[in-house]
Design a protein around this motif. Sequence first.
Motif, PDB file in Angstrom:
ATOM      1  N   TYR A   1       1.656  29.974  -2.073  1.00 49.61           N
ATOM      2  CA  TYR A   1       3.332  29.532  -2.155  1.00 49.61           C
ATOM      3  C   TYR A   1       3.671  30.341  -3.447  1.00 49.61           C
ATOM      4  O   TYR A   1       5.334  31.010  -2.856  1.00 49.61           O
ATOM      5  CB  TYR A   1       2.684  28.219  -2.427  1.00 49.61           C
TER       6      TYR A   1
ATOM      7  N   ARG B   1       3.136  28.237   4.885  1.00 49.67           N
ATOM      8  CA  ARG B   1       3.255  26.630   5.186  1.00 49.67           C
ATOM      9  C   ARG B   1       3.039  25.669   5.437  1.00 49.67           C
ATOM     10  O   ARG B   1       1.763  25.232   5.844  1.00 49.67           O
ATOM     11  CB  ARG B   1       4.492  26.638   4.763  1.00 49.67           C
TER      12      ARG B   1
ATOM     13  N   TYR C   1       6.778  33.097   4.276  1.00 47.04           N
ATOM     14  CA  TYR C   1       7.063  31.472   3.658  1.00 47.04           C
ATOM     15  C   TYR C   1       6.694  30.634   4.565  1.00 47.04           C
ATOM     16  O   TYR C   1       5.632  30.111   4.336  1.00 47.04           O
ATOM     17  CB  TYR C   1       8.487  31.534   3.350  1.00 47.04           C
TER      18      TYR C   1
ATOM     19  N   TYR D   1       7.562  31.757  -2.478  1.00 45.28           N
ATOM     20  CA  TYR D   1       7.871  31.702  -2.576  1.00 45.28           C
ATOM     21  C   TYR D   1       9.088  32.446  -3.620  1.00 45.28           C
ATOM     22  O   TYR D   1      10.479  33.284  -2.952  1.00 45.28           O
ATOM     23  CB  TYR D   1       8.156  30.076  -3.600  1.00 45.28           C
TER      24      TYR D   1
ATOM     25  N   ALA E   1      10.240  22.531   1.041  1.00 45.01           N
ATOM     26  CA  ALA E   1       9.216  21.546   0.658  1.00 45.01           C
ATOM     27  C   ALA E   1       9.289  20.412  -0.343  1.00 45.01           C
ATOM     28  O   ALA E   1       8.992  19.144  -0.012  1.00 45.01           O
ATOM     29  CB  ALA E   1       8.095  22.723  -0.683  1.00 45.01           C
TER      30      ALA E   1
ATOM     31  N   TRP F   1       1.274  21.954   0.382  1.00 42.98           N
ATOM     32  CA  TRP F   1       2.735  22.653   0.524  1.00 42.98           C
ATOM     33  C   TRP F   1       4.255  22.209  -0.398  1.00 42.98           C
ATOM     34  O   TRP F   1       4.716  21.649   0.256  1.00 42.98           O
ATOM     35  CB  TRP F   1       3.155  23.831   1.719  1.00 42.98           C
ATOM     36  N   PRO F   2       4.313  22.229  -1.677  1.00 45.05           N
ATOM     37  CA  PRO F   2       3.578  23.654  -2.614  1.00 45.05           C
ATOM     38  C   PRO F   2       2.052  22.602  -3.123  1.00 45.05           C
ATOM     39  O   PRO F   2       1.465  21.823  -2.893  1.00 45.05           O
ATOM     40  CB  PRO F   2       4.223  23.500  -3.572  1.00 45.05           C
TER      41      PRO F   2
END
Length: 206
Positions: A139, A55, A51, A143, A204, A61-62
């Motif tokens: 993302y 990022r 993750y 996630y 985020a 991001w997102p």
Amino acid sequence: MSSVPRSLQATDPAAVRAVAARRRAAPSGWWGMLLLIGTEATLLAALVATYWYLRFRATSWPPPGVPEPKVVLPLILLGVLLATSIPMQAAARAARTGRLSATRSLLILALLVQAGYLAVQIVELRLDLLDFSPTRTAYGSAYFAMVVAHHVHVAVGLALSLGMLGRLLGGLTEYRTIGVRAITLYWHFVNVMAIVVVLTQISAAL
């Protein structure tokens, strides 16, 4: 002196207390759970690292069109889950001192809260799936992989606790005491990883 292992001799609360008083090292079942936790921690660490890698390489991001994650509710749920380490640890202590009723009650208390946590998280997961897909963006993939893996670990913990409560219907033995201690260790692991996952999940929006 009897050649029967001490754990086999402890089949009633008094014997459980006597064995616990003599024990100078953690039992094999506890160490076995620790090894399992090591492998599961590696898996979750890899998902969290993925993750953060994605990022830092992303320009947004997102990504556009994906709402920022909620902050308040996940933090409240995290606090609720972390609080269950208290009755779980108390259950392990009660088991070691041969208190069957207290062990059951504390396990049930923790189980109800943990089950409520998972139920709310599943509802939140379904709402997230309505907002964005796990397959359309990096993302979304990172996630959902991380969050679902955490939920699976919570579900496994619930199954372990339910199984132990079923066994405790037959009374408290040394083996079941070791089982309670091992399950408590597993829940401590789940709660520590919950801190990592939730903070990463909401990062985020911070």
